[in-house]
Design a protein around this motif. Structure first.
Motif, short mmCIF file in Angstrom:
data_model
loop_
_atom_site.label_atom_id
_atom_site.label_comp_id
_atom_site.label_asym_id
_atom_site.label_seq_id
_atom_site.Cartn_x
_atom_site.Cartn_y
_atom_site.Cartn_z
N ALA A 325 107.86 84.20 -92.85
CA ALA A 325 107.15 82.93 -93.02
C ALA A 325 105.80 82.97 -92.29
N ILE A 326 105.77 83.57 -91.11
CA ILE A 326 104.51 83.68 -90.36
C ILE A 326 103.53 84.57 -91.11
N ARG A 327 104.03 85.63 -91.73
CA ARG A 327 103.13 86.52 -92.46
C ARG A 327 102.47 85.79 -93.63
N TYR A 328 103.25 85.01 -94.39
CA TYR A 328 102.67 84.25 -95.50
C TYR A 328 101.68 83.22 -94.99
N ALA A 329 102.01 82.57 -93.89
CA ALA A 329 101.11 81.57 -93.34
C ALA A 329 99.81 82.22 -92.88
N ASP A 330 99.88 83.38 -92.25
CA ASP A 330 98.67 84.07 -91.80
C ASP A 330 97.79 84.47 -92.99
N SER A 331 98.43 84.98 -94.05
CA SER A 331 97.67 85.37 -95.24
C SER A 331 97.00 84.15 -95.88
N ALA A 332 97.73 83.04 -95.96
CA ALA A 332 97.15 81.83 -96.55
C ALA A 332 95.99 81.32 -95.70
N ARG A 333 96.14 81.39 -94.39
CA ARG A 333 95.06 80.93 -93.51
C ARG A 333 93.81 81.79 -93.70
N ALA A 334 94.01 83.10 -93.84
CA ALA A 334 92.85 83.99 -94.04
C ALA A 334 92.18 83.72 -95.39
N LEU A 335 92.98 83.47 -96.43
CA LEU A 335 92.41 83.18 -97.74
C LEU A 335 91.67 81.85 -97.74
N LEU A 336 92.21 80.86 -97.03
CA LEU A 336 91.55 79.57 -96.97
C LEU A 336 90.22 79.67 -96.22
N GLU A 337 90.19 80.50 -95.19
CA GLU A 337 88.94 80.70 -94.46
C GLU A 337 87.90 81.40 -95.34
N GLN A 338 88.36 82.37 -96.13
CA GLN A 338 87.44 83.04 -97.06
C GLN A 338 86.93 82.07 -98.12
N ALA A 339 87.82 81.21 -98.62
CA ALA A 339 87.43 80.26 -99.66
C ALA A 339 86.42 79.26 -99.13
#
Length: 373
Positions: A325-339
């Motif tokens: 769950a932490i891995r998915y959350a970290d990936s989503a956070r990185a994608l949101l920052e890129q967006a």
């Protein structure tokens, strides 16, 4: 099957048993199923399975070339992994294979100098793992720790040479969402109602291929629009509901008399009660970018993107463990920052990809199911 049983049981008396090795030749001559006939004979309690386990041949091949003492110790460790022991649970067969394959190069190297594991020192382990990198290094160290931990527990070595050697943490890359064209190509690739249902379950419910194979008819509640996947009951969306109706209609018309309780069946499993194979459920998506596994990952990533990168929410919705769950959350956070830097968050939302999926499935459902059976 009747012919096969007549041939095998004609000379049989009440006290006789039939060995598995004795039925292979006559059943092949009759072009009859060995497995099905063996099931019947086993249910009659007259079959003796005298086949040599494939594990023995594999183990002998993998231990070939090792020094006698090291070979004996490695064999004892691997058999304990497979069958368990005092205060040791049996490990999965894939783990048994992977661990021995991981330590074999080191054991071959040490067999040139040593006769027993107790002669291996810390410097030998460090010298070997220094030649490895990334996942291979970590996997080898984990397997060596298992081997020497077992050896120390059983009094084979005095000191564990792998102690305090850090395996390091595995750095995961940022998960990337699927593109609409990738989903569209997968929709166009699937032809059967079963494959389309599997596609919908992976895309809408993040169901693993193994969980889809294990689904049973009792897990589907069409009236209340509820679906139980891997022990977790969840609401049924419109896409899944539609695909289930299509598949159940096809299943009922194609094989109405099957006793198999599983939701997905094929020509072979309709004659038994087991699930379909892992290959069968995935083969229509072979070579596609949006496989069942990628669609499952994409669904969980989309949840983190839409509802926020909150691990507790992901764990509750999909039953993920803490690290995943932490891995998915970290990936989503990185994608949101890129967006936030290159464009609006909606550009990476999965909503458009789901529309592609629904539209593609709906457009091709009628002609396929209307075809002659």
């Amino acid at each position: 099957m009747d012919r096969a049983l007549v041939v095998l049981l004609a000379p049989h008396t009440e006290a006789d048993v039939i060995r598995y090795s004795e039925i292979i030749a006559p059943l092949r001559a009759l072009d009859s199923s060995i497995e099905r006939t063996a099931e019947v004979l086993e249910s009659m309690s007259i079959l003796v399975d005298d086949r040599r386990p494939s594990y023995k041949d594999w183990l002998e091949k993998r231990l070939d070339g090792l020094a006698a003492g090291i070979r004996r110790e490695a064999e004892g460790w691997n058999r304990t992994l497979r069958g368990g022991g005092p205060r040791t649970r049996p490990r999965d067969q894939a783990t048994v294979w992977a661990y021995l394959n991981a330590v074999r190069p080191a054991l071959l190297e040490w067999s040139e100098r040593y006769d027993h594991l107790r002669e291996v020192i810390r410097d030998d382990v460090l010298a070997h793992v220094k030649t490895l990198h990334g996942h291979e290094r970590r996997q080898t160290l984990v397997a060596l720790r298992s081997l020497f931990g077992w050896a120390k527990k059983n009094g084979i070595v005095f000191r564990d040479p792998t102690a305090r050697i850090k395996a390091g943490t595995f750095e995961y890359s940022v998960l990337q969402p699927l593109q609409p064209q990738q989903v569209t190509r997968s929709v166009e690739a699937v032809r059967s109602p079963a494959a389309r249902l599997a596609l919908a379950l992976a895309a809408s419910h993040a169901a693993r291929a193994g969980a889809i194979r294990a689904l049973q008819l009792d897990d589907v509640d069409l009236g209340n629009r509820r679906l139980t996947i891997a022990g977790r009951t969840r609401p049924m969306d419109d896409l899944t509901h539609q695909m289930l109706l299509f598949w159940l209609d096809y299943r009922r018309r194609r094989r109405p008399n099957t006793a198999n309780p599983h939701l997905l069946i094929n020509q072979m499993t309709a004659l038994e009660t087991g699930p379909v194979s892992g290959w069968w459920i995935k083969h229509e998506l072979h070579g596609q970018d949006a496989t069942l596994e990628r669609l499952r990952v994409d669904r969980q990533l989309e949840e983190a993107l839409v509802h926020g990168p909150e691990p507790l929410h992901l764990a509750e919705v999909f039953g993920l463990d803490e690290k995943t769950a932490i891995r998915y959350a970290d990936s989503a956070r990185a994608l949101l920052e890129q967006a936030a830097e290159v464009g609006p968050v909606g550009d990476i939302s999965r909503a458009a990809r789901v529309l592609y999926l629904i539209e593609g499935l709906n457009n091709r459902s009628g002609p396929l199911l209307a075809a002659p059976l």
